[in-house]
Design a protein around this motif. Structure first.
Motif, PDB file in Angstrom:
ATOM      1  N   ASP A 153      -5.008   7.138   0.935  1.00  0.00           N
ATOM      2  CA  ASP A 153      -5.679   5.968   0.374  1.00  0.00           C
ATOM      3  C   ASP A 153      -7.139   6.290   0.067  1.00  0.00           C
ATOM      4  O   ASP A 153      -7.685   5.832  -0.948  1.00  0.00           O
ATOM      5  N   SER A 183      -8.100   5.895  -3.958  1.00  0.00           N
ATOM      6  CA  SER A 183      -8.687   4.582  -4.227  1.00  0.00           C
ATOM      7  C   SER A 183     -10.125   4.738  -4.718  1.00  0.00           C
ATOM      8  O   SER A 183     -10.826   5.679  -4.321  1.00  0.00           O
ATOM      9  N   ALA A 228     -12.314   7.374  -7.842  1.00  0.00           N
ATOM     10  CA  ALA A 228     -11.457   7.831  -6.754  1.00  0.00           C
ATOM     11  C   ALA A 228     -11.786   9.295  -6.463  1.00  0.00           C
ATOM     12  O   ALA A 228     -11.928  10.102  -7.399  1.00  0.00           O
ATOM     13  N   ARG A 253       2.309   1.705  -3.457  1.00  0.00           N
ATOM     14  CA  ARG A 253       1.294   2.164  -4.408  1.00  0.00           C
ATOM     15  C   ARG A 253       1.016   3.649  -4.244  1.00  0.00           C
ATOM     16  O   ARG A 253       0.959   4.402  -5.224  1.00  0.00           O
ATOM     17  N   VAL A 256       0.847  -1.195   0.000  1.00  0.00           N
ATOM     18  CA  VAL A 256       0.000   0.000   0.000  1.00  0.00           C
ATOM     19  C   VAL A 256       0.883   1.245   0.000  1.00  0.00           C
ATOM     20  O   VAL A 256       0.621   2.217  -0.730  1.00  0.00           O
ATOM     21  N   ASN A 295     -13.939   4.777  -4.944  1.00  0.00           N
ATOM     22  CA  ASN A 295     -14.918   4.936  -3.873  1.00  0.00           C
ATOM     23  C   ASN A 295     -16.267   4.411  -4.353  1.00  0.00           C
ATOM     24  O   ASN A 295     -16.798   4.866  -5.373  1.00  0.00           O
TER      25      ASN A 295
END
Length: 260
Positions: free
Chosen positions: A222, A226, A234, A153, A150, A228
């Motif tokens: 995050d 990311s 995102a 990323r 994570v 949603n």
């Protein structure tokens, strides 16, 4: 003793062993940050210096093995004797989140490598020496086989360049992600937070406050980056869409916080 696995095992059991490394004698757990050697107790200063030096070395650099050994011995010296003896013996015991008792014996994890090129012989339960450096030098919790990917990323997204990051070193309300550059930890500022290099989006500052980005910048990043389920994309992709979408972003972030 495999020093790399000893250091990795300490990272893997950080919740229990970390407080000893943040104290002066290894007998009185403390939760104070320890990333700066200035003013730190002598034993801890030695660990910080050696760990910082080890992190700056290339994997095949001459003297790296000796540096790892020195670092491991400095770390062991700060732990209670029973903990240190278990690590030296190669049996740190069962770790939270593992199915079996761990072992530090050579070859137990095979001859493969992690995605970052770290040999399996230098790892323990998916943790590495680099993870210990992130924990102790940078106070960065994003380590290990679950949170490490994570971290990578999130750090792969566009960041402000060094000049712009320096200009915003004191700008409140921004997400700052701790990365590394050689032996140093450095703050990376995700560029999605800005309409241009000079001014952050006001809604970003508002939402970051709701998400408590100062306490948990990785969690806030995050959320922004990311997909949603409620928004369909995102959240960062909606920035610049006008007041209607700004209100939607604030409302969604508030729901996340108040719904917990």
């Amino acid at each position: 003793m495999n020093p790399y696995r000893v250091l990795a095992a300490v990272a893997a059991d950080w919740g229990r062993l970390g407080p000893y490394l943040r104290s002066s004698t290894g007998d009185a757990p403390d939760t104070t940050g320890a990333g700066d050697a200035a003013g730190a107790p002598a034993g801890l200063s030695s660990v910080l210096r050696s760990l910082r030096s080890l992190r700056s070395m290339e994997r095949h650099a001459p003297g790296r093995a000796a540096a790892a050994d020195e670092t491991a011995r400095s770390v062991l010296a700060l732990l209670p004797s029973a903990e240190a003896e278990r690590l030296v013996a190669g049996r740190p015991g069962r770790l939270a989140g593992t199915l079996e008792s761990g072992t530090l014996e050579s070859g137990v994890m095979g001859d493969g490598v992690l995605e970052d090129g770290t040999p399996a012989s230098e790892t323990y339960a998916g943790f590495t020496t680099a993870d210990l450096a992130l924990l102790l030098l940078d106070d960065n919790p994003m380590v290990g086989p679950l949170l490490g990917p994570v971290r990578e990323r999130l750090l792969s997204y566009p960041m402000l360049d060094d000049w712009a990051a320096e200009a915003h070193a004191r700008t409140p309300g921004l997400i700052r992600l701790r990365g590394e550059s050689g032996a140093r930890g450095v703050d990376r500022i995700p560029s999605f937070q800005f309409g241009d290099a000079a001014t952050p989006w006001p809604v970003v500052v508002t939402v970051n406050g709701l998400l408590d980005a100062a306490r948990d910048p990785w969690g806030a990043a995050d959320w922004w980056l990311s997909p949603n389920g409620y928004l369909g994309v995102a959240p960062a992709e909606l920035l610049g869409g006008g007041s209607g979408q700004d209100g939607q972003l604030v409302g969604t972030a508030r729901y996340v916080v108040e719904g917990e």
